[in-house]
Motif scaffolding. Structure first.
Motif, PDB file in Angstrom:
ATOM      1  N   LEU A  86       0.828  -1.206   0.000  1.00  0.00           N
ATOM      2  CA  LEU A  86       0.000   0.000   0.000  1.00  0.00           C
ATOM      3  C   LEU A  86       0.864   1.259   0.000  1.00  0.00           C
ATOM      4  CD1 LEU A  86      -2.863  -0.977   2.488  1.00  0.00           C
ATOM      5  CD2 LEU A  86      -2.852  -1.110  -0.004  1.00  0.00           C
ATOM      6  N   ALA A  87       1.969   1.223   0.759  1.00  0.00           N
ATOM      7  CA  ALA A  87       2.832   2.396   0.823  1.00  0.00           C
ATOM      8  C   ALA A  87       3.472   2.684  -0.540  1.00  0.00           C
ATOM      9  CB  ALA A  87       3.918   2.188   1.887  1.00  0.00           C
ATOM     10  N   LEU A  88       3.988   1.634  -1.188  1.00  0.00           N
ATOM     11  CA  LEU A  88       4.609   1.812  -2.492  1.00  0.00           C
ATOM     12  C   LEU A  88       3.587   2.239  -3.550  1.00  0.00           C
ATOM     13  CD1 LEU A  88       7.001  -1.273  -2.402  1.00  0.00           C
ATOM     14  CD2 LEU A  88       7.680   1.143  -2.327  1.00  0.00           C
ATOM     15  N   THR A  89       2.391   1.652  -3.471  1.00  0.00           N
ATOM     16  CA  THR A  89       1.338   2.044  -4.414  1.00  0.00           C
ATOM     17  C   THR A  89       0.947   3.500  -4.213  1.00  0.00           C
ATOM     18  OG1 THR A  89       0.489  -0.232  -4.407  1.00  0.00           O
ATOM     19  CG2 THR A  89      -0.976   1.468  -5.236  1.00  0.00           C
ATOM     20  N   ALA A  90       0.848   3.935  -2.954  1.00  0.00           N
ATOM     21  CA  ALA A  90       0.500   5.330  -2.668  1.00  0.00           C
ATOM     22  C   ALA A  90       1.566   6.276  -3.207  1.00  0.00           C
ATOM     23  CB  ALA A  90       0.327   5.521  -1.164  1.00  0.00           C
ATOM     24  N   LEU A  91       2.839   5.884  -3.079  1.00  0.00           N
ATOM     25  CA  LEU A  91       3.911   6.710  -3.622  1.00  0.00           C
ATOM     26  C   LEU A  91       3.778   6.864  -5.132  1.00  0.00           C
ATOM     27  CD1 LEU A  91       7.135   5.611  -1.682  1.00  0.00           C
ATOM     28  CD2 LEU A  91       6.120   7.909  -1.781  1.00  0.00           C
ATOM     29  N   LEU A  92       3.511   5.760  -5.801  1.00  0.00           N
ATOM     30  CA  LEU A  92       3.381   5.799  -7.263  1.00  0.00           C
ATOM     31  C   LEU A  92       2.178   6.649  -7.686  1.00  0.00           C
ATOM     32  CD1 LEU A  92       4.216   2.075  -8.166  1.00  0.00           C
ATOM     33  CD2 LEU A  92       5.615   4.109  -8.635  1.00  0.00           C
ATOM     34  N   VAL A  93       1.049   6.476  -6.976  1.00  0.00           N
ATOM     35  CA  VAL A  93      -0.154   7.256  -7.310  1.00  0.00           C
ATOM     36  C   VAL A  93       0.103   8.740  -7.088  1.00  0.00           C
ATOM     37  CG1 VAL A  93      -2.546   7.702  -6.601  1.00  0.00           C
ATOM     38  CG2 VAL A  93      -1.755   5.355  -6.900  1.00  0.00           C
ATOM     39  N   LEU A 101      -4.575   2.757 -11.888  1.00  0.00           N
ATOM     40  CA  LEU A 101      -4.951   1.471 -12.508  1.00  0.00           C
ATOM     41  C   LEU A 101      -4.499   0.289 -11.668  1.00  0.00           C
ATOM     42  CD1 LEU A 101      -3.952   2.273 -16.216  1.00  0.00           C
ATOM     43  CD2 LEU A 101      -6.276   2.021 -15.312  1.00  0.00           C
ATOM     44  N   PHE A 102      -3.473   0.514 -10.853  1.00  0.00           N
ATOM     45  CA  PHE A 102      -2.918  -0.589 -10.070  1.00  0.00           C
ATOM     46  C   PHE A 102      -3.666  -0.799  -8.748  1.00  0.00           C
ATOM     47  CE2 PHE A 102       0.272  -2.447  -7.148  1.00  0.00           C
ATOM     48  CZ  PHE A 102       0.619  -3.579  -7.880  1.00  0.00           C
ATOM     49  N   ILE A 103      -4.440   0.225  -8.310  1.00  0.00           N
ATOM     50  CA  ILE A 103      -5.088   0.122  -6.996  1.00  0.00           C
ATOM     51  C   ILE A 103      -6.031  -1.078  -6.885  1.00  0.00           C
ATOM     52  CG2 ILE A 103      -6.655   1.290  -5.392  1.00  0.00           C
ATOM     53  CD1 ILE A 103      -5.430   3.938  -6.237  1.00  0.00           C
ATOM     54  N   PRO A 104      -6.867  -1.411  -7.918  1.00  0.00           N
ATOM     55  CA  PRO A 104      -7.737  -2.594  -7.783  1.00  0.00           C
ATOM     56  C   PRO A 104      -6.976  -3.894  -7.475  1.00  0.00           C
ATOM     57  CG  PRO A 104      -8.445  -1.257  -9.632  1.00  0.00           C
ATOM     58  CD  PRO A 104      -7.152  -0.665  -9.165  1.00  0.00           C
ATOM     59  N   VAL A 105      -5.687  -3.948  -7.892  1.00  0.00           N
ATOM     60  CA  VAL A 105      -4.904  -5.143  -7.582  1.00  0.00           C
ATOM     61  C   VAL A 105      -4.770  -5.324  -6.078  1.00  0.00           C
ATOM     62  CG1 VAL A 105      -2.603  -6.175  -7.789  1.00  0.00           C
ATOM     63  CG2 VAL A 105      -3.641  -5.052  -9.749  1.00  0.00           C
ATOM     64  N   CYS A 106      -4.734  -4.206  -5.353  1.00  0.00           N
ATOM     65  CA  CYS A 106      -4.595  -4.294  -3.893  1.00  0.00           C
ATOM     66  C   CYS A 106      -5.793  -4.999  -3.259  1.00  0.00           C
ATOM     67  CB  CYS A 106      -4.426  -2.897  -3.294  1.00  0.00           C
ATOM     68  SG  CYS A 106      -2.933  -2.047  -3.861  1.00  0.00           S
ATOM     69  N   TYR A 107      -6.997  -4.792  -3.848  1.00  0.00           N
ATOM     70  CA  TYR A 107      -8.173  -5.508  -3.344  1.00  0.00           C
ATOM     71  C   TYR A 107      -7.971  -7.025  -3.476  1.00  0.00           C
ATOM     72  CZ  TYR A 107     -10.603  -0.988  -3.727  1.00  0.00           C
ATOM     73  OH  TYR A 107     -10.983   0.319  -3.588  1.00  0.00           O
ATOM     74  N   VAL A 108      -7.498  -7.423  -4.655  1.00  0.00           N
ATOM     75  CA  VAL A 108      -7.307  -8.850  -4.926  1.00  0.00           C
ATOM     76  C   VAL A 108      -6.237  -9.432  -4.008  1.00  0.00           C
ATOM     77  CG1 VAL A 108      -6.636 -10.551  -6.657  1.00  0.00           C
ATOM     78  CG2 VAL A 108      -8.044  -8.581  -7.312  1.00  0.00           C
ATOM     79  N   ALA A 125      -8.416  -1.098   3.753  1.00  0.00           N
ATOM     80  CA  ALA A 125      -7.158  -0.331   3.720  1.00  0.00           C
ATOM     81  C   ALA A 125      -6.685  -0.088   2.298  1.00  0.00           C
ATOM     82  CB  ALA A 125      -6.084  -1.086   4.513  1.00  0.00           C
ATOM     83  N   ALA A 126      -7.099  -0.911   1.347  1.00  0.00           N
ATOM     84  CA  ALA A 126      -6.675  -0.740  -0.042  1.00  0.00           C
ATOM     85  C   ALA A 126      -7.182   0.567  -0.655  1.00  0.00           C
ATOM     86  CB  ALA A 126      -7.163  -1.928  -0.878  1.00  0.00           C
ATOM     87  N   ASN A 127      -8.105   1.257   0.028  1.00  0.00           N
ATOM     88  CA  ASN A 127      -8.586   2.545  -0.470  1.00  0.00           C
ATOM     89  C   ASN A 127      -7.622   3.683  -0.151  1.00  0.00           C
ATOM     90  OD1 ASN A 127     -11.493   2.060  -1.511  1.00  0.00           O
ATOM     91  ND2 ASN A 127     -11.479   0.999   0.462  1.00  0.00           N
ATOM     92  N   LEU A 128      -6.651   3.437   0.744  1.00  0.00           N
ATOM     93  CA  LEU A 128      -5.742   4.504   1.159  1.00  0.00           C
ATOM     94  C   LEU A 128      -4.951   5.095  -0.004  1.00  0.00           C
ATOM     95  CD1 LEU A 128      -4.426   3.037   4.541  1.00  0.00           C
ATOM     96  CD2 LEU A 128      -6.095   4.876   4.213  1.00  0.00           C
ATOM     97  N   PRO A 129      -4.449   4.299  -0.970  1.00  0.00           N
ATOM     98  CA  PRO A 129      -3.704   4.920  -2.082  1.00  0.00           C
ATOM     99  C   PRO A 129      -4.499   5.954  -2.859  1.00  0.00           C
ATOM    100  CG  PRO A 129      -3.240   2.576  -2.009  1.00  0.00           C
ATOM    101  CD  PRO A 129      -4.339   2.824  -1.031  1.00  0.00           C
TER     102      PRO A 129
END
Length: 399
Positions: A86-93, A101-108, A125-129
């Motif tokens: 989540l932290a790395l995804t948030a940085l990228l976003v 586009l990558f955030i839905p992967v966090c749900y899976v 928590a996957a909504n945080l990014p």
């Protein structure tokens, strides 16, 4: 379901797991392509973004792709992994909206990696990014929380239910395959026992027939010729009678040898005690368990069927000890009494509940002993070993 089908199912499950593990790379690649082909904020910014992508690829590759056994099992490691994801995804976003586009992967991945209720917490928590994106509007975040999150949780719950059902069916099928294999083995054992019993009984029947007809008839002929020889005067007639008597006696010996040849297994060329010793020695070598034979009383020949029954009782008892008892020692005692012959087999194994019906071998042994007016007694208790006692009337060999 056969073992081949089981192996196919396991391989197919592994392929699906591998697909789940590698899918994030595909979406991450698409997000990178969209981000780098769009409006460029400058080369240093792109290099920084690419560095974060490389870290994310390595992070996911180590925790998920390289160690699939950690999924839903190593809870602490998976929580660390998901927090880092989540932290790395948030940085990228925060650096490029294309990585939304990558955030839905966090749900899976929440359902792939986290066990139990933690997976549902992970979906929330996957909504945080989304919050890291400057372009995220409150309406969009609310829509994600109200629609996307419950939908992801529902899909994850359904997939987990199907996975549990698949695992349950596979385990049930594995048990059924094991039971079928055991039944096939028992069926083969029963066939072998039935074949062996049939051959033994046929040999015993032939021995009885020869004993009761030919042997008894020759015994009568010898007796009559001896009387005739005594009553005859010296001369050619008496010599002829003597020759006939010797011929009949020789034939009687041959008939008795044929009867002995029909006796089963170790009893062919030995008395009962020797046959039991041979049987015990072979069993001892096969199972590597200490075993001894003690003979009490005065050994004397018994009727062939009695000796065969005692030998079969010893073989059946030893077979049960070898297959079920987990014993470290077995003691056999053969006792010759005035009118009884008794075989006792005792082991120091785990014992069993005697109130439960015994197996085919013990049932067949009881029937066999009962036909000779004998008895079979079994004493056992959990962790206290088992004692089998077979008593038969002492019927003489010439009866």
């Amino acid at each position: 379901m056969t073992s081949v089908e089981q192996e196919h199912g396991i391989r197919q499950e592994r392929r699906w797991n591998k697909a789940w593990a590698l899918t994030p790379y595909a979406l991450l690649g698409i997000a990178c392509a969209v981000s780098f082909t769009g409006t460029s904020p400058g080369r240093p910014h792109q290099l920084g973004t690419m560095g974060i992508v490389v870290v994310l690829v390595a992070w996911h590759g180590w925790f998920v792709v390289a160690h699939p056994r950690w999924w839903e099992r190593a809870t602490t490691l998976m929580i660390i992994y998901f927090a880092g994801l989540l932290a790395l995804t948030a940085l990228l976003v925060s650096r490029s909206g294309a990585f939304q586009l990558f955030i839905p992967v966090c749900y899976v991945l929440a359902f792939v990696t986290l066990p139990g209720l933690l997976a549902y917490a992970g979906v929330i928590a996957a909504n945080l990014p989304w919050l890291a994106s400057p372009s995220t509007e409150p309406r969009q975040l609310l829509l994600s929380l109200a629609v996307a999150t419950p939908l992801a949780a529902l899909i994850g719950w359904a997939i987990r239910g199907m996975e549990r059902e698949a695992v349950r069916r596979r385990e049930t099928n594995a048990r059924l395959v094991a039971v079928a294999a055991e039944n096939a083995e028992l069926h083969q054992l029963l066939l072998e026992k039935a074949r062996e019993t049939g051959m033994t009984e046929e040999r015993a029947r032939m021995a009885r027939e020869i004993h009761d007809t030919v042997a008894q008839g020759l015994t009568g002929v010898v007796t009559q010729l001896e009387v005739a020889e005594e009553l005859s005067a010296e001369g050619p007639a008496r010599e002829r009678i003597g020759l006939a008597r010797e011929l009949a006696r020789t034939s009687l010996v041959e008939v008795r040898r044929s009867i002995d040849a029909l006796r089963p297994g170790p009893l062919e060329d030995a008395r009962l005690g020797e046959a039991l010793e041979k049987t015990l020695a072979a069993w001892r070598d096969q199972h590597d368990i200490a075993a001894s034979l003690t003979v009490t009383g005065t050994p004397r020949p018994a009727h062939a069927e009695v000796e065969v029954t005692v030998l079969r009782a010893a073989q059946e008892a030893l077979s049960n000890v070898g297959r079920h008892a987990r014993a470290t020692r077995v003691d056999l005692t053969l006792s010759y009494m005035e009118d009884l012959i008794v075989l006792d087999v005792r082991d120091d194994g785990k014992g069993f509940d005697t109130s439960r019906e015994g197996g085919f071998g013990l049932h067949a042994l009881r029937e066999r002993v009962r036909r000779l007016s004998g008895t079979v007694e079994v004493e056992s208790a959990q962790l206290k070993g088992t004692a089998v006692s077979v008593s038969l009337p002492m019927i003489g060999a010439e009866s």
